[in-house]
Write a protein that holds these residues in place. Structure first.
Motif, PDB file in Angstrom:
ATOM      1  N   LEU A 432       0.807  -1.216   0.000  1.00  0.00           N
ATOM      2  CA  LEU A 432       0.000   0.000   0.000  1.00  0.00           C
ATOM      3  C   LEU A 432       0.842   1.269   0.000  1.00  0.00           C
ATOM      4  N   ARG A 433       2.046   1.190   0.537  1.00  0.00           N
ATOM      5  CA  ARG A 433       2.850   2.401   0.686  1.00  0.00           C
ATOM      6  C   ARG A 433       3.989   2.543  -0.319  1.00  0.00           C
ATOM      7  N   GLN A 434       4.426   1.441  -0.914  1.00  0.00           N
ATOM      8  CA  GLN A 434       5.623   1.504  -1.739  1.00  0.00           C
ATOM      9  C   GLN A 434       5.388   1.093  -3.195  1.00  0.00           C
ATOM     10  N   THR A 435       4.132   0.856  -3.594  1.00  0.00           N
ATOM     11  CA  THR A 435       3.857   0.448  -4.980  1.00  0.00           C
ATOM     12  C   THR A 435       2.794   1.354  -5.587  1.00  0.00           C
ATOM     13  N   ASN A 436       2.760   1.365  -6.921  1.00  0.00           N
ATOM     14  CA  ASN A 436       1.750   2.160  -7.623  1.00  0.00           C
ATOM     15  C   ASN A 436       0.343   1.623  -7.355  1.00  0.00           C
ATOM     16  N   LEU A 437       0.214   0.284  -7.274  1.00  0.00           N
ATOM     17  CA  LEU A 437      -1.092  -0.290  -6.977  1.00  0.00           C
ATOM     18  C   LEU A 437      -1.578   0.165  -5.605  1.00  0.00           C
ATOM     19  N   GLY A 438      -0.676   0.213  -4.656  1.00  0.00           N
ATOM     20  CA  GLY A 438      -1.057   0.685  -3.326  1.00  0.00           C
ATOM     21  C   GLY A 438      -1.482   2.137  -3.335  1.00  0.00           C
ATOM     22  N   LEU A 439      -0.768   2.939  -4.117  1.00  0.00           N
ATOM     23  CA  LEU A 439      -1.148   4.349  -4.237  1.00  0.00           C
ATOM     24  C   LEU A 439      -2.537   4.485  -4.850  1.00  0.00           C
ATOM     25  N   HIS A 440      -2.828   3.702  -5.866  1.00  0.00           N
ATOM     26  CA  HIS A 440      -4.147   3.744  -6.497  1.00  0.00           C
ATOM     27  C   HIS A 440      -5.230   3.249  -5.533  1.00  0.00           C
ATOM     28  N   VAL A 444      -8.443   5.500  -4.377  1.00  0.00           N
ATOM     29  CA  VAL A 444      -9.830   5.091  -4.610  1.00  0.00           C
ATOM     30  C   VAL A 444     -10.592   4.995  -3.303  1.00  0.00           C
ATOM     31  N   MET A 445      -9.914   4.504  -2.237  1.00  0.00           N
ATOM     32  CA  MET A 445     -10.581   4.401  -0.938  1.00  0.00           C
ATOM     33  C   MET A 445     -10.970   5.773  -0.395  1.00  0.00           C
ATOM     34  N   GLN A 446     -10.134   6.788  -0.658  1.00  0.00           N
ATOM     35  CA  GLN A 446     -10.409   8.117  -0.129  1.00  0.00           C
ATOM     36  C   GLN A 446     -11.492   8.830  -0.957  1.00  0.00           C
ATOM     37  N   ASN A 447     -11.411   8.756  -2.269  1.00  0.00           N
ATOM     38  CA  ASN A 447     -12.419   9.419  -3.103  1.00  0.00           C
ATOM     39  C   ASN A 447     -12.401   8.780  -4.489  1.00  0.00           C
ATOM     40  N   ARG A 448     -13.380   7.929  -4.719  1.00  0.00           N
ATOM     41  CA  ARG A 448     -13.428   7.150  -5.955  1.00  0.00           C
ATOM     42  C   ARG A 448     -13.569   8.048  -7.191  1.00  0.00           C
ATOM     43  N   ASP A 449     -14.484   9.008  -7.129  1.00  0.00           N
ATOM     44  CA  ASP A 449     -14.733   9.849  -8.300  1.00  0.00           C
ATOM     45  C   ASP A 449     -13.535  10.723  -8.628  1.00  0.00           C
ATOM     46  N   MET A 450     -12.908  11.306  -7.606  1.00  0.00           N
ATOM     47  CA  MET A 450     -11.736  12.142  -7.840  1.00  0.00           C
ATOM     48  C   MET A 450     -10.596  11.324  -8.421  1.00  0.00           C
ATOM     49  N   ALA A 451     -10.388  10.087  -7.892  1.00  0.00           N
ATOM     50  CA  ALA A 451      -9.322   9.229  -8.418  1.00  0.00           C
ATOM     51  C   ALA A 451      -9.578   8.875  -9.878  1.00  0.00           C
ATOM     52  N   SER A 452     -10.840   8.610 -10.211  1.00  0.00           N
ATOM     53  CA  SER A 452     -11.164   8.272 -11.598  1.00  0.00           C
ATOM     54  C   SER A 452     -10.920   9.457 -12.520  1.00  0.00           C
ATOM     55  N   SER A 453     -11.262  10.662 -12.074  1.00  0.00           N
ATOM     56  CA  SER A 453     -11.054  11.851 -12.899  1.00  0.00           C
ATOM     57  C   SER A 453      -9.585  12.169 -13.093  1.00  0.00           C
ATOM     58  N   LEU A 454      -8.727  11.672 -12.180  1.00  0.00           N
ATOM     59  CA  LEU A 454      -7.289  11.907 -12.300  1.00  0.00           C
ATOM     60  C   LEU A 454      -6.581  10.819 -13.093  1.00  0.00           C
ATOM     61  N   GLY A 455      -7.344   9.915 -13.669  1.00  0.00           N
ATOM     62  CA  GLY A 455      -6.746   8.901 -14.531  1.00  0.00           C
ATOM     63  C   GLY A 455      -6.437   7.586 -13.863  1.00  0.00           C
ATOM     64  N   VAL A 456      -6.849   7.384 -12.620  1.00  0.00           N
ATOM     65  CA  VAL A 456      -6.608   6.097 -11.943  1.00  0.00           C
ATOM     66  C   VAL A 456      -7.535   5.046 -12.545  1.00  0.00           C
ATOM     67  N   PRO A 457      -7.014   3.890 -12.967  1.00  0.00           N
ATOM     68  CA  PRO A 457      -7.873   2.834 -13.552  1.00  0.00           C
ATOM     69  C   PRO A 457      -8.691   2.150 -12.455  1.00  0.00           C
ATOM     70  N   ALA A 459     -11.520   0.479 -12.370  1.00  0.00           N
ATOM     71  CA  ALA A 459     -12.016  -0.887 -12.573  1.00  0.00           C
ATOM     72  C   ALA A 459     -10.923  -1.922 -12.309  1.00  0.00           C
ATOM     73  N   ARG A 460      -9.711  -1.656 -12.818  1.00  0.00           N
ATOM     74  CA  ARG A 460      -8.611  -2.593 -12.606  1.00  0.00           C
ATOM     75  C   ARG A 460      -8.207  -2.636 -11.132  1.00  0.00           C
ATOM     76  N   VAL A 461      -8.234  -1.489 -10.487  1.00  0.00           N
ATOM     77  CA  VAL A 461      -7.905  -1.443  -9.048  1.00  0.00           C
ATOM     78  C   VAL A 461      -8.919  -2.255  -8.253  1.00  0.00           C
ATOM     79  N   ASN A 462     -10.186  -2.129  -8.599  1.00  0.00           N
ATOM     80  CA  ASN A 462     -11.212  -2.918  -7.917  1.00  0.00           C
ATOM     81  C   ASN A 462     -10.957  -4.423  -8.067  1.00  0.00           C
ATOM     82  N   THR A 463     -10.643  -4.833  -9.293  1.00  0.00           N
ATOM     83  CA  THR A 463     -10.417  -6.261  -9.547  1.00  0.00           C
ATOM     84  C   THR A 463      -9.219  -6.772  -8.755  1.00  0.00           C
ATOM     85  N   MET A 464      -8.101  -6.037  -8.807  1.00  0.00           N
ATOM     86  CA  MET A 464      -6.890  -6.477  -8.116  1.00  0.00           C
ATOM     87  C   MET A 464      -7.079  -6.468  -6.602  1.00  0.00           C
TER      88      MET A 464
END
Length: 565
Positions: A432-440, A444-457, A459-464
């Motif tokens: 969660l702290r040292q990888t891009n997946l953790g950053l995403h 998403v946990m903090q604000n799903r809509d804002m993360a999506s508008s900033l280009g965070v994938p 759907a893929r984050v949800n699946t992983m």
């Protein structure tokens, strides 16, 4: 100039030990010397050779052979003696030599001296003479067999033998215990021997020896001696000596032992609470991530715990089929089962999210009902594949046994579970702290809509993330298989506790989930000895309800715009 000293007015006192004490010292030294000499002389011979000589010996030679045999701890002595006693040892006289044989089958016989299996003709079988020990020799051999465990190579077997001999309180075993104590190298075995000797002296010693035994048992905090001390105390009270020093010493020893037992029970409950909390931590970490990220109430999370248990069972069976249950390779099955269970459950979680869960976001009621139905389907699938009964998962040999610390026993299995929980915490934190997946994931946990508008994938984050949560649940099931049953409904016992951990620790907060898991595990195990398992669990529920009334957001309530929607 010569100095003089006047001794007429000076009294010189020299310590002279009593005759009985000198005799006791001489006996101990003699036993030690004899034991060492016998061990050295017997080093070139094994137990089979000595038993063969004993079977063929004359009465005058049997004493020395019995003494030599008493230095061995080989269990083959018991096997050969039982065959000898029941008439399965035969002497075959031949022109060149004589052979001692042990009957195995109608055609095959084993040589006593080396255990080699040979075939005999019918004429040789008819010629063989049955051997039986004399009555006096059987009595001597019984003493050898009873004390055989004191010479075993395994220290745990020596401890068990010492405890068994001490609890018998037979006078005939005291010399053997004393002789072993003089040459015993292991400290744990020495304590067991001292305890056994003290228990034996309670029934066989004089008044001074009984008093010394009571004090020794009090110092050893001997739980095994509690009933024997109570017997001595009852006899003193019955003889109207309840206020004598021996009765008081017994009462003090019993009080000290009871205090020790309560301390052991507390530390045992504390240790079990930590290990139970570790299992809860592993299982609830995945639920905390998925629930906090996607808002999906996954009632099938417990079935992924069962997947971990069943994968461990299948890996175990594979190792048994390939290498065998008694092979050294079998011990590695659990190491292989841990990552395998994670991968299998993560793959199933990946498919489940792609096919079902992705259509249930922000629909908590539908997600609850749907995942509850999925859990029923998975449970029935387990019953169809593996059967309704629990399956057996064996512990590897390196996980058997306990670690002794200050008289307190900690099982290797539960210690490993705690270690795995710490590794899971460390790896999850790094993810969660040292990888891009953790950053995403955190975004998403903090604000799903804002993360999506900033280009965070998203759907893929949800699946992983869902796959990760399912894999962690299976990892908890794998470690749970080492301390509990593996069956179709094994995960149901942990799903409620896991949701309590997530809610109490604050949804989506891993630190809160970890502290909550440890707290619930500790409280549950500490309350069980006094309240029982059912009432203890009810008390835990009541405490959690009261806590949530006070802090509805849990230990670390999150303040984010996503929770206000």
């Amino acid at each position: 100039m010569i100095a003089t000293c006047n001794l007429q007015e000076t009294q010189v006192h020299l310590y002279t030990p009593s005759r009985s004490l000198l005799l006791d010292y001489k006996r101990r030294i003699f036993r030690l010397v004899v034991s060492l000499l016998i061990v050295c002389s017997a080093s070139a011979r094994d137990a089979r050779s000595v038993m063969a000589d004993l079977i063929l010996s004359e009465k005058a030679q049997q004493g020395d052979l019995i003494e030599e045999l008493s230095t061995f701890g080989d269990t083959i002595i018991t096997e050969i003696y039982e065959a000898w006693r029941t008439g399965e040892i035969y002497l075959l006289d031949q022109e060149s030599s004589s052979q001692l044989l042990q009957f195995t089958t109608s055609q095959q016989w084993a040589l006593i001296k080396n255990g080699e299996v040979i075939n005999l003709t019918e004429a040789e079988v008819e010629k063989a003479k049955k051997m039986r020990p004399a009555r006096a020799l059987r009595k001597q051999m019984k003493r050898i067999i009873d004390t055989l465990g004191l010479k075993a190579a395994d220290a745990s077997l020596r401890i068990d033998s010492a405890i068994k001999l001490g609890r018998s309180q037979k006078l005939e075993f005291i010399p053997s215990l004393e002789a072993r104590l003089l040459i015993e190298p292991a400290k744990e075995v020495q304590l067991a021997l001292k305890e056994a000797l003290a228990i034996s002296q309670l029934a066989n010693g004089n008044e001074a020896e009984v008093m010394d035994a009571v004090r020794s048992l009090a110092d050893l905090k001997s739980v095994a001696s509690r009933a024997f001390l109570q017997t001595v105390l009852a006899q003193e009270i019955e003889n109207e000596r309840g206020d004598e020093p021996l009765a008081e010493a017994c009462q003090q020893a019993l009080s000290k032992i009871e205090t020790h037992i309560k301390q052991q029970e507390f530390f045992g409950s504390f240790f079990r609470g930590i290990s139970t909390g570790s299992v809860l931590l592993i299982v609830s970490f995945g639920l905390a991530i998925t629930f906090g990220l996607m808002g999906v109430i996954n009632m099938a999370h417990g079935e992924f715990v069962a997947i971990g248990g069943y994968v461990t069972f299948l890996v175990q069976n594979l190792f048994i089929q390939v290498w065998g249950l008694s092979s050294s390779a079998f011990g590695w099955y659990f190491i292989v089962a841990l990552p395998t269970s994670f991968i299998v459950a993560a793959a199933m979680g990946f498919l489940m999210e792609k096919s079902i869960i992705r259509f249930l976001y922000r629909r908590p009621l539908e997600s609850l009902l749907c995942t509850w139905g999925i859990s029923m389907i998975m449970q029935q699938s387990f019953r169809l594949i593996f059967g309704a009964a629990n399956v057996q998962v064996n512990n590897p040999t390196w996980l058997m046994g306990n670690l002794s610390f200050g008289g307190f026993q900690m099982s290797y299995t539960r210690l490993l579970i705690i270690l795995i929980a710490l590794i899971v915490v460390a790896l999850t934190w790094l993810l969660l702290r040292q990888t891009n997946l953790g950053l995403h994931i955190r975004a998403v946990m903090q604000n799903r809509d804002m993360a999506s508008s900033l280009g965070v994938p998203v759907a893929r984050v949800n699946t992983m993330t869902f796959a990760l949560g399912c894999g962690l649940a299976a990892l908890g099931g794998a470690v749970l298989s080492q301390i509990g049953n593996v069956g179709p409904s094994m995960g149901q016992a942990y799903i409620v506790d896991s949701f309590m951990v997530v809610v109490t620790g604050s949804v989506g907060n891993l630190l809160g989930a970890g502290l909550s898991a440890m707290g619930i595990g500790l409280v549950d195990q500490l309350l069980q000895p006094s309240l029982g398992p059912v009432l203890g669990k009810i008390t835990v529920f009541i405490v959690i309800i009261l806590f949530l009334q006070w802090r509805p957001g849990g230990l670390f309530p999150a303040r984010s715009r996503s929770l206000e929607d």
